[in-house]
Design an enzyme around this catalytic site. Sequence first.
Site, PDB file in Angstrom:
ATOM      1  N   ASP A 169       0.836  -1.201   0.000  1.00 28.63           N
ATOM      2  CA  ASP A 169       0.000   0.000   0.000  1.00 28.63           C
ATOM      3  C   ASP A 169       0.874   1.256   0.000  1.00 28.63           C
ATOM      4  O   ASP A 169       1.965   1.281   0.578  1.00 28.63           O
ATOM      5  CB  ASP A 169      -0.886  -0.024   1.251  1.00 28.63           C
ATOM      6  CG  ASP A 169      -1.761   1.200   1.378  1.00 28.63           C
ATOM      7  OD1 ASP A 169      -2.663   1.353   0.538  1.00 28.63           O
ATOM      8  OD2 ASP A 169      -1.536   2.003   2.309  1.00 28.63           O
ATOM      9  N   HIS A 180       4.819   6.587  -1.446  1.00 29.37           N
ATOM     10  CA  HIS A 180       5.069   7.484  -0.319  1.00 29.37           C
ATOM     11  C   HIS A 180       6.134   6.933   0.632  1.00 29.37           C
ATOM     12  O   HIS A 180       6.271   7.415   1.752  1.00 29.37           O
ATOM     13  CB  HIS A 180       3.764   7.762   0.422  1.00 29.37           C
ATOM     14  CG  HIS A 180       2.705   8.333  -0.470  1.00 29.37           C
ATOM     15  ND1 HIS A 180       2.843   9.558  -1.074  1.00 29.37           N
ATOM     16  CD2 HIS A 180       1.507   7.834  -0.891  1.00 29.37           C
ATOM     17  CE1 HIS A 180       1.778   9.794  -1.830  1.00 29.37           C
ATOM     18  NE2 HIS A 180       0.966   8.767  -1.735  1.00 29.37           N
ATOM     19  N   GLU A 222       1.534  -0.106  -4.823  1.00 26.96           N
ATOM     20  CA  GLU A 222       0.499   0.841  -5.240  1.00 26.96           C
ATOM     21  C   GLU A 222       1.152   2.184  -5.542  1.00 26.96           C
ATOM     22  O   GLU A 222       1.722   2.823  -4.664  1.00 26.96           O
ATOM     23  CB  GLU A 222      -0.542   1.024  -4.140  1.00 26.96           C
ATOM     24  CG  GLU A 222      -1.631   2.008  -4.526  1.00 26.96           C
ATOM     25  CD  GLU A 222      -2.354   2.623  -3.338  1.00 26.96           C
ATOM     26  OE1 GLU A 222      -3.485   3.100  -3.529  1.00 26.96           O
ATOM     27  OE2 GLU A 222      -1.790   2.647  -2.228  1.00 26.96           O
TER      28      GLU A 222
END
Length: 615
Positions: free
Chosen positions: A307, A311, A341
């Site tokens: 996920d 970032h 992702e």
Amino acid sequence: MVVNRAMKCGVLAASLLTLSFAAQVRAQPAPDYRDRLPADEIIYFLLPDRFENGDTSNDRGGLSGGRLATGYDPTAKGFYHGGDLRGVLQRLDYVQSLGATAIWLAPVFKNKPVQGSPGHESAGYHGYWITDFTRVDPHFGSNEDMRALIGAAHTRGMKVYLDIVVNHTADVIAYRECPRACPYRTRADFPYQRRGGIGGEPINAGFLGDAAENQTQDNFARLIRPDYAYTPYIPRGDEHVKVPDWLNDPIYYHNRGESTFSGESSTMGDFVGLDDLMTENPRVVQGFIDIYGAWIDQFRIDGFRIDTARHVNREFLQAFVPAMLKRAAAQGIPNFHVFGEVWISSVEPGLLAVHTRDDELPAVLDFAFAVAVRSATMGVSGTDVLARLFAGDALYAGGEAAALRLPTFISNHDQGRYGYFLHKALPGIADTEALKRETLAYAMLLTLRGVPVIYYGDEQGFAGAGDDMDARQDMFMSQVASFNAERMIGETSATGANLKADHFNSAHPLYREIQELAQLRQSQSALRRGRQIVRSYSDAPGLFAVSRIEPGTGREVLIAFNTSVVPLRSLVEVAVPSIKFESLHGRCDSAVSAPGSYRVELAPLAFVICKAAQR
């Protein structure tokens, strides 16, 4: 037909293709499922809370009180509804009969039940607000339920992928400078000030300090906290809420406020209030290698979807992913599938490919594919958008071959479902046309390069009214008014459709279409592993054609789609040695019009799949 390793674990000989697909998949032995490459899979992605309620006793997760204490409110779209791992296990027949070979579970780890400001609370039903990374959330069952589900799937020859989070935890840490949603602090606005050590002696401290003994909550807060971080503290009662316990020390977080999702804040800011981990810290890297390595060891997971991978700093991923692949190989899992992702909203493959090169991710979710297929099949653009998408395959680390293992999708739990985008693009569209367009989109998903991901409920015509919560409907009988009132696709022709009943109807037209396409994909290695060549496209809705080349034999499979609402007839380039053809789907001419030129005729919103004879 050339027999390869993937066929040993689920593909029947041509003489058996007249049997029902459900009967075929149940009849297959499972021992060699580990041999399947990522490209061989058809993934079914689901949120356990919204799939099936197999055990009503865990609906409140062992908690007592109202919905703000337990997180349970089956009438509210942002709270727990009661689905669990036992429910998924009970519906394995349904998933496998559809044609899925792997199940991707949204995070199952223990979550903070409820968070959000007063009046804006919602629950962790989706699984992304983790407090305990070592156990299944009680709303979903237990670790033993997880083992039972994975064991049952493996017995059937199905794989299980786990959605994991390394970027953040639940929102627990608070800042003394501001109560909520603190603005992001940059180095430029708050330059670092070196602080004295104990007794005033100077220390050579960077962001974390230069020695492990300095990396404590006390020293972080009093001595070496940079001025561009806020002053963190743990609210009373939550001092040890996170597991493993090292996660409770604020020194392992950036503590710099809300991400603006640009510049340095993309990897150092809090993701919508969630505690952003300092993944640059070697202790954090090793901590997550230990956490998720244990899930591989104990549960024999077959793959991870990472996920919010964009970032996370690249150095973390460069260390974490190889460690997971090594751990899996040691457990006899040679084809462990890892994909990150990287959310984009445009057809820009380069924005995805850079993460396979710089971050060294083996694969990323192909968001560009979703945008291109939606745009083309809804008639919003010409089919040249698809040609532009696939022209970028060379950008991925490993080139076009690497693109074969990119998970592709047209609907998901964050952006929304295909039906939502369709109704938004074509308001008032008739259900018959909507069904044809979504069928066409799924035909692209299951025949073009990449690893198809079916988002649960699409096969039942779920459309939704938006993204996020509005795209996470219940498969079991729902009590959410907006879910029960939504406009579904294929409902006018679905047998026994009832918006207020369970949605496990294997006679639904979308279920049947996906099932047939999945069967075809499994029977043809060209559709799974074959090199893809774009043959025809235009700047308006209409023809899009590709060839997939069968590994080993070099036989060509021509796939042609018509995205327009008028019939078309066209000559399409094929390989010169491809002379005679047979039909795998739709009407195919038996021979070329001339060497290297093949005629296709397509009804509106239709497709054909034609296979060249053995060279």
